[in-house]
Design an enzyme around this catalytic site. Sequence first.
Site, PDB file in Angstrom:
ATOM      1  N   PHE A 251      11.530   9.881  -0.939  1.00  0.00           N
ATOM      2  CA  PHE A 251      11.405   9.446   0.450  1.00  0.00           C
ATOM      3  C   PHE A 251      12.812   9.313   1.044  1.00  0.00           C
ATOM      4  O   PHE A 251      13.710   8.783   0.386  1.00  0.00           O
ATOM      5  CB  PHE A 251      10.657   8.111   0.492  1.00  0.00           C
ATOM      6  CG  PHE A 251      10.199   7.744   1.865  1.00  0.00           C
ATOM      7  CD1 PHE A 251       9.078   8.345   2.415  1.00  0.00           C
ATOM      8  CD2 PHE A 251      10.892   6.813   2.625  1.00  0.00           C
ATOM      9  CE1 PHE A 251       8.651   8.016   3.695  1.00  0.00           C
ATOM     10  CE2 PHE A 251      10.474   6.479   3.902  1.00  0.00           C
ATOM     11  CZ  PHE A 251       9.351   7.083   4.440  1.00  0.00           C
TER      12      PHE A 251
ATOM     13  N   ASP B 293      10.373   4.362  -7.489  1.00  0.00           N
ATOM     14  CA  ASP B 293       9.799   3.910  -6.224  1.00  0.00           C
ATOM     15  C   ASP B 293       8.286   4.093  -6.362  1.00  0.00           C
ATOM     16  O   ASP B 293       7.779   5.216  -6.484  1.00  0.00           O
ATOM     17  CB  ASP B 293      10.349   4.743  -5.056  1.00  0.00           C
ATOM     18  CG  ASP B 293       9.821   4.254  -3.705  1.00  0.00           C
ATOM     19  OD1 ASP B 293       8.753   3.610  -3.679  1.00  0.00           O
ATOM     20  OD2 ASP B 293      10.471   4.532  -2.689  1.00  0.00           O
TER      21      ASP B 293
ATOM     22  N   TYR C 269       2.189  -2.294   1.873  1.00  0.00           N
ATOM     23  CA  TYR C 269       1.313  -2.022   3.022  1.00  0.00           C
ATOM     24  C   TYR C 269       0.477  -0.756   2.881  1.00  0.00           C
ATOM     25  O   TYR C 269      -0.298  -0.430   3.778  1.00  0.00           O
ATOM     26  CB  TYR C 269       2.126  -1.979   4.331  1.00  0.00           C
ATOM     27  CG  TYR C 269       3.415  -1.179   4.296  1.00  0.00           C
ATOM     28  CD1 TYR C 269       3.405   0.196   4.291  1.00  0.00           C
ATOM     29  CD2 TYR C 269       4.639  -1.832   4.272  1.00  0.00           C
ATOM     30  CE1 TYR C 269       4.592   0.911   4.263  1.00  0.00           C
ATOM     31  CE2 TYR C 269       5.831  -1.128   4.248  1.00  0.00           C
ATOM     32  CZ  TYR C 269       5.807   0.253   4.240  1.00  0.00           C
ATOM     33  OH  TYR C 269       6.974   0.952   4.203  1.00  0.00           O
ATOM     34  N   LYS C 270       0.620  -0.038   1.766  1.00  0.00           N
ATOM     35  CA  LYS C 270      -0.178   1.181   1.590  1.00  0.00           C
ATOM     36  C   LYS C 270      -1.451   0.830   0.789  1.00  0.00           C
ATOM     37  O   LYS C 270      -2.351   0.196   1.316  1.00  0.00           O
ATOM     38  CB  LYS C 270       0.651   2.244   0.889  1.00  0.00           C
ATOM     39  CG  LYS C 270       1.914   2.653   1.658  1.00  0.00           C
ATOM     40  CD  LYS C 270       2.657   3.739   0.916  1.00  0.00           C
ATOM     41  CE  LYS C 270       4.059   3.970   1.461  1.00  0.00           C
ATOM     42  NZ  LYS C 270       4.099   4.519   2.823  1.00  0.00           N
TER      43      LYS C 270
ATOM     44  N   ARG D   6      -1.836  15.021   5.784  1.00  0.00           N
ATOM     45  CA  ARG D   6      -1.914  14.217   4.567  1.00  0.00           C
ATOM     46  C   ARG D   6      -3.155  13.329   4.624  1.00  0.00           C
ATOM     47  O   ARG D   6      -3.324  12.538   5.544  1.00  0.00           O
ATOM     48  CB  ARG D   6      -0.639  13.375   4.504  1.00  0.00           C
ATOM     49  CG  ARG D   6      -0.246  12.893   3.155  1.00  0.00           C
ATOM     50  CD  ARG D   6       1.125  12.228   3.192  1.00  0.00           C
ATOM     51  NE  ARG D   6       1.181  11.083   4.085  1.00  0.00           N
ATOM     52  CZ  ARG D   6       2.039  10.062   3.955  1.00  0.00           C
ATOM     53  NH1 ARG D   6       2.915  10.062   2.967  1.00  0.00           N
ATOM     54  NH2 ARG D   6       2.047   9.065   4.795  1.00  0.00           N
TER      55      ARG D   6
HETATM   56  C1  LIG Z   1       8.042   6.272  -1.071  1.00  0.00           C
HETATM   57  C2  LIG Z   1       8.535   5.354   0.002  1.00  0.00           C
HETATM   58  N1  LIG Z   1       9.631   4.617  -0.208  1.00  0.00           N
HETATM   59  C3  LIG Z   1      10.106   3.785   0.742  1.00  0.00           C
HETATM   60  C4  LIG Z   1       9.493   3.659   1.967  1.00  0.00           C
HETATM   61  C5  LIG Z   1      10.076   2.777   3.027  1.00  0.00           C
HETATM   62  O1  LIG Z   1       9.838   1.456   2.741  1.00  0.00           O
HETATM   63  P1  LIG Z   1      10.399   0.267   3.644  1.00  0.00           P
HETATM   64  O2  LIG Z   1      10.162   0.621   5.062  1.00  0.00           O
HETATM   65  O3  LIG Z   1       9.607  -0.924   3.141  1.00  0.00           O
HETATM   66  O4  LIG Z   1      11.834   0.087   3.351  1.00  0.00           O
HETATM   67  C6  LIG Z   1       8.327   4.388   2.217  1.00  0.00           C
HETATM   68  C7  LIG Z   1       7.632   4.258   3.512  1.00  0.00           C
HETATM   69  O5  LIG Z   1       6.629   4.839   3.807  1.00  0.00           O
HETATM   70  C8  LIG Z   1       7.842   5.272   1.218  1.00  0.00           C
HETATM   71  O6  LIG Z   1       6.749   6.013   1.424  1.00  0.00           O
END
Ligand SMILES: Cc1ncc(COP(=O)(O)O)c(C=O)c1O
Length: 426
Positions: A128, A207, A232-233, A386
């Site tokens: 990400f 992650d 939140y997912k 998606r």
């Molecule tokens: C794999 C992944 N890592 C990190 C994040 C971002 O997380 P945050 O906004 O809590 O820092 C996301 C957001 O969708 C994500 O999908």
Amino acid sequence: MNFDTSENFALKMDNSDPLKDFRNHFYFADKNTIYLDGNSLGRLPLKAKNLISEITQTQWGNQLIESWNSHWYEKPVELGNKIAPLIGANEGEVVVSDSTSVNLYKLAHAALKYNSVKTRIVSDVFNFPTDLYILQGLLKEFGPSYHLTLAQSSDGISIDLKDLKEKIDENTALVVLSLVAFKSSFLYDAQQITDWAHKKGALVLWDLSHAAGAVPVELDKTNADLAVGCTYKYLNGGPGAPAFLYVNKKWQEKLASPVQGWFGDNRPFEFDLNYQPAEGIRRFLAGTPPVISLMTIEPGLDTLQEAGIKNLRKKSILQSEYFLFLTNEILAGLDFTSGSPTDPEQRGSHISLKHPEGYRICQALIHPQKNAPKIIPDFREPDNIRFGITPLYTTFGELRETIFRLKEIVTTKEFENFSATRKVVT
Ligand SMILES: Cc1ncc(COP(=O)(O)O)c(C=O)c1O
């Protein structure tokens, strides 16, 4: 399992689904909306909806500051202990704090400091962007001898494991990977990567944002070092709810958080002028959490716990296979291609379908012009629609309806009514 395309088949599958009652734990504003967001935000648990009123009225409104002792102060650790079994961690190894980005910064910084004779960080092109941005920032902070190297993908769906392994060398301090890739849903074999990295003397930071609550994760069994993830997912914690971090017990006293806030101090309410890190996982906390968002994570975790992550995974695979079966049967010849691994063992709980008109098709799903249901997936550049499969509330009927709706949108060219100009959030 022999699937078929009939409505009757979907109905039969839903009626015999052992997890079907969990759908009743969630709030549905409109029964005609099919929610397959993939997954940027899980649905609202009914208990969380009620809890928000209780927190504001009783805890904040009536009990005011006293609620820190009675409800709030211990919550980051208590919730960490509820997340732990979902990701194969032990009590005292997980804590809820900050955002995923900030937690990644804290843990990656700590690992680089610890492994300071090594100067290479390895990640991949599927990670990400925030993860890569944080790592790029760390390179600046640690100096010009540090490098970030990304493992590549030859098919846009899976990471080339040979390339990844070649990149993890004796000079590698840290490997940072998303266990489930946010676009393609590619799922790593955590054991294989961890063993390889350890052999080279590197730490691994996972992650788990698209993995927690979606696939069984076995952090302790695979001898994992560090992990972060959002709530939140698939954990249904709510928009902007704080994230979690995991530090294996073997590392907790050896690693130091670069953000030495008072919530990570040994005795914050002694107000000592010199920082002393707390024992255990608490030392990775920083400051005051966003209490209302923190508290409302709990109902989603309780629901997942009750359903059981192994049962959820079984249903997720069954539903994903059904969705791909229908894609092949119903959408053949309409320019859709799969953007996700075909082997369920290498796939998380979302599926990307690629189409040259992906964005406009997505808009047509979300804004139907006739009596069709509103269907909410999400879109990831350049052409991925998606679809998140959330076995707590996704039905076989919804998946079937979505595929037939995709067929209708493409064959009637309904998508041409929409602009290809992207909205801010896709
Ligand atoms: C794999 C992944 N890592 C990190 C994040 C971002 O997380 P945050 O906004 O809590 O820092 C996301 C957001 O969708 C994500 O999908």
